[in-house]
Design a protein around this motif. Structure first.
Motif, PDB file in Angstrom:
ATOM      1  N   THR A  76      -3.901  -9.043  -0.530  1.00  0.00           N
ATOM      2  CA  THR A  76      -4.054  -8.684   0.877  1.00  0.00           C
ATOM      3  C   THR A  76      -2.776  -7.990   1.314  1.00  0.00           C
ATOM      4  N   ALA A  77      -2.914  -7.093   2.275  1.00  0.00           N
ATOM      5  CA  ALA A  77      -1.757  -6.375   2.804  1.00  0.00           C
ATOM      6  C   ALA A  77      -2.011  -6.060   4.268  1.00  0.00           C
ATOM      7  N   VAL A  78      -0.934  -5.999   5.039  1.00  0.00           N
ATOM      8  CA  VAL A  78      -1.010  -5.701   6.468  1.00  0.00           C
ATOM      9  C   VAL A  78      -0.149  -4.473   6.742  1.00  0.00           C
ATOM     10  N   GLY A  79      -0.715  -3.520   7.456  1.00  0.00           N
ATOM     11  CA  GLY A  79       0.031  -2.315   7.777  1.00  0.00           C
ATOM     12  C   GLY A  79      -0.787  -1.381   8.633  1.00  0.00           C
ATOM     13  N   THR A  80      -0.347  -0.139   8.729  1.00  0.00           N
ATOM     14  CA  THR A  80      -1.068   0.883   9.496  1.00  0.00           C
ATOM     15  C   THR A  80      -1.349   2.071   8.582  1.00  0.00           C
ATOM     16  N   TYR A  81      -2.546   2.621   8.704  1.00  0.00           N
ATOM     17  CA  TYR A  81      -2.928   3.759   7.880  1.00  0.00           C
ATOM     18  C   TYR A  81      -2.207   5.027   8.338  1.00  0.00           C
ATOM     19  N   ASP A  82      -1.797   5.845   7.361  1.00  0.00           N
ATOM     20  CA  ASP A  82      -1.182   7.149   7.631  1.00  0.00           C
ATOM     21  C   ASP A  82      -2.163   8.229   7.194  1.00  0.00           C
ATOM     22  N   ASP A 101     -13.510  10.192  -3.442  1.00  0.00           N
ATOM     23  CA  ASP A 101     -12.864   8.971  -2.976  1.00  0.00           C
ATOM     24  C   ASP A 101     -11.813   9.343  -1.932  1.00  0.00           C
ATOM     25  N   VAL A 102     -11.628   8.480  -0.956  1.00  0.00           N
ATOM     26  CA  VAL A 102     -10.670   8.718   0.124  1.00  0.00           C
ATOM     27  C   VAL A 102      -9.488   7.770  -0.076  1.00  0.00           C
ATOM     28  N   VAL A 103      -8.303   8.331  -0.267  1.00  0.00           N
ATOM     29  CA  VAL A 103      -7.100   7.542  -0.533  1.00  0.00           C
ATOM     30  C   VAL A 103      -6.122   7.751   0.616  1.00  0.00           C
ATOM     31  N   THR A 104      -5.780   6.658   1.290  1.00  0.00           N
ATOM     32  CA  THR A 104      -4.924   6.705   2.471  1.00  0.00           C
ATOM     33  C   THR A 104      -3.734   5.773   2.289  1.00  0.00           C
ATOM     34  N   PRO A 105      -2.502   6.253   2.516  1.00  0.00           N
ATOM     35  CA  PRO A 105      -1.355   5.341   2.455  1.00  0.00           C
ATOM     36  C   PRO A 105      -1.415   4.307   3.571  1.00  0.00           C
ATOM     37  N   LEU A 106      -1.117   3.064   3.231  1.00  0.00           N
ATOM     38  CA  LEU A 106      -1.009   1.990   4.209  1.00  0.00           C
ATOM     39  C   LEU A 106       0.480   1.659   4.341  1.00  0.00           C
ATOM     40  N   VAL A 107       1.061   1.982   5.486  1.00  0.00           N
ATOM     41  CA  VAL A 107       2.487   1.763   5.704  1.00  0.00           C
ATOM     42  C   VAL A 107       2.713   0.296   6.074  1.00  0.00           C
ATOM     43  N   LEU A 108       3.563  -0.371   5.307  1.00  0.00           N
ATOM     44  CA  LEU A 108       3.806  -1.798   5.487  1.00  0.00           C
ATOM     45  C   LEU A 108       4.944  -2.031   6.477  1.00  0.00           C
ATOM     46  N   ALA A 109       5.126  -3.289   6.875  1.00  0.00           N
ATOM     47  CA  ALA A 109       6.182  -3.627   7.824  1.00  0.00           C
ATOM     48  C   ALA A 109       7.562  -3.328   7.250  1.00  0.00           C
ATOM     49  N   SER A 110       7.689  -3.321   5.918  1.00  0.00           N
ATOM     50  CA  SER A 110       8.968  -3.055   5.264  1.00  0.00           C
ATOM     51  C   SER A 110       9.353  -1.581   5.325  1.00  0.00           C
ATOM     52  N   GLY A 111       8.412  -0.718   5.710  1.00  0.00           N
ATOM     53  CA  GLY A 111       8.691   0.707   5.783  1.00  0.00           C
ATOM     54  C   GLY A 111       8.183   1.494   4.601  1.00  0.00           C
ATOM     55  N   ASP A 112       7.919   0.834   3.480  1.00  0.00           N
ATOM     56  CA  ASP A 112       7.282   1.536   2.368  1.00  0.00           C
ATOM     57  C   ASP A 112       5.770   1.424   2.514  1.00  0.00           C
ATOM     58  N   ALA A 113       5.032   1.933   1.551  1.00  0.00           N
ATOM     59  CA  ALA A 113       3.571   1.999   1.699  1.00  0.00           C
ATOM     60  C   ALA A 113       2.901   1.769   0.355  1.00  0.00           C
ATOM     61  N   ASP A 174       6.216  12.587  -3.935  1.00  0.00           N
ATOM     62  CA  ASP A 174       6.923  13.689  -3.279  1.00  0.00           C
ATOM     63  C   ASP A 174       6.184  14.233  -2.059  1.00  0.00           C
ATOM     64  N   SER A 175       5.008  13.695  -1.772  1.00  0.00           N
ATOM     65  CA  SER A 175       4.201  14.219  -0.666  1.00  0.00           C
ATOM     66  C   SER A 175       4.229  13.339   0.567  1.00  0.00           C
ATOM     67  N   VAL A 176       4.948  12.213   0.501  1.00  0.00           N
ATOM     68  CA  VAL A 176       4.998  11.290   1.634  1.00  0.00           C
ATOM     69  C   VAL A 176       6.460  11.022   2.011  1.00  0.00           C
ATOM     70  N   PRO A 177       6.730  10.682   3.277  1.00  0.00           N
ATOM     71  CA  PRO A 177       8.119  10.498   3.721  1.00  0.00           C
ATOM     72  C   PRO A 177       8.643   9.072   3.552  1.00  0.00           C
ATOM     73  N   TYR A 178       8.035   8.288   2.684  1.00  0.00           N
ATOM     74  CA  TYR A 178       8.446   6.896   2.482  1.00  0.00           C
ATOM     75  C   TYR A 178       8.234   6.549   1.016  1.00  0.00           C
ATOM     76  N   ASP A 179       8.768   5.428   0.602  1.00  0.00           N
ATOM     77  CA  ASP A 179       8.582   4.959  -0.769  1.00  0.00           C
ATOM     78  C   ASP A 179       7.182   4.377  -0.924  1.00  0.00           C
ATOM     79  N   LEU A 180       6.623   4.593  -2.091  1.00  0.00           N
ATOM     80  CA  LEU A 180       5.296   4.061  -2.404  1.00  0.00           C
ATOM     81  C   LEU A 180       5.407   2.945  -3.428  1.00  0.00           C
ATOM     82  N   ARG A 181       4.646   1.872  -3.213  1.00  0.00           N
ATOM     83  CA  ARG A 181       4.507   0.853  -4.248  1.00  0.00           C
ATOM     84  C   ARG A 181       3.775   1.486  -5.431  1.00  0.00           C
ATOM     85  N   ARG A 182       4.154   1.081  -6.634  1.00  0.00           N
ATOM     86  CA  ARG A 182       3.525   1.621  -7.833  1.00  0.00           C
ATOM     87  C   ARG A 182       2.080   1.136  -7.928  1.00  0.00           C
ATOM     88  N   GLY A 183       1.208   1.997  -8.432  1.00  0.00           N
ATOM     89  CA  GLY A 183      -0.208   1.677  -8.492  1.00  0.00           C
ATOM     90  C   GLY A 183      -0.884   1.923  -7.156  1.00  0.00           C
TER      91      GLY A 183
END
Length: 259
Positions: A76-82, A101-113, A174-183
């Protein structure tokens, strides 16, 4: 009687049969290895699906990648969609129908996604970027299972006009302004839910697949090559013992000379 097997023609035939039988035997064991890997994968999936979902940060800390042991973990994860950095995965199918398929980054409270595959939508079978349902606004709680990054090349995982052909956090980095979790995460449910729900990823098949029967086929081909060699050798030996005028081994009859 079998001395002809030492001729260059038959030695070459024997070498060909041995190589063919060896390759077929090796391919049979390769299919067995694939079966073992599939059974191990099924065991991992069953274990993870039987467990309760865990928090994403516990299952996938920052900097850690999804591997064979953690893939399919329910999280489970909590965040806001970008949606600004959302992509669609073109040329995906469901039951033979074209879609994306629709793939959307979910930005977490830590600032990464973390990348979230929100689901599948039917589309025309072309390269046109489809219109997709909007993601829920505000804070969202999502639940799904972890997946490994696709290992395809940059031409498949780096976004072009908001589209990719495979999902990879490395390709999206390289396409997003934050760090991404792997996978990434295959969404199964979310709160609040989307108004126009996408078709979520179905559970993976847990069957054994065709690998065992493919292995039997390869081993049958290996046996057939050896049996074929023995059969042809016996046929030629038989003809040499009792030659006929059409087998190539009989001597031409003497033609009487006219007086």
């Amino acid at each position: 009687m079998f001395r002809f097997l030492l001729s260059a023609r038959w030695l070459g035939f024997l070498l060909f049969v041995l190589v063919l039988a060896g390759v077929c035997t090796r391919l049979g064991f390769w299919q067995i290895h694939k079966l073992d890997a599939r059974l191990d994968r099924n065991q991992v999936i069953t274990k993870h699906f039987a467990a309760a979902p865990v928090d994403l940060t516990a299952a996938l800390p920052a900097g850690q990648k999804v591997d064979d042991g953690t893939e399919w973990t329910r999280v489970t994860a909590v965040g806001t969609y970008d949606e600004q950095h959302q992509v669609t995965v073109k040329f995906t199918t469901r039951d033979g129908a074209p879609g994306a398929d629709v793939v959307t980054p979910l930005v977490l409270a830590s600032g990464d996604a973390v990348l979230v595959d929100r689901g599948w939508i039917a589309t025309a079978n072309n390269v046109t970027k489809p219109d997709v349902p909007a993601a829920p606004s505000g804070t969202v709680t999502v639940e799904g299972w972890l997946r490994q990054d696709n290992g395809a090349g940059d031409d498949a995982v780096k976004p072009v006009d908001g589209q990719v052909r495979a999902v990879s956090s490395i390709g999206m980095a390289d396409s997003v302004p934050y760090d991404l979790r792997r996978g990434y995460l295959n969404l199964q449910k979310q709160v609040p839910s989307a108004g126009d729900a996408l078709a979520v990823e179905p559970k993976p098949e847990l069957g054994q697949g065709p690998h065992f029967f493919y292995a039997l086929q390869w081993w049958f081909f290996a046996l057939l090559a050896v049996v074929g060699y023995v059969w042809f050798a016996r046929v030629e030996a038989k003809e040499r013992r009792a030659p006929t005028r059409i087998d190539g081994f009989a001597q031409k009859p003497d033609v009487p000379v006219a007086p």
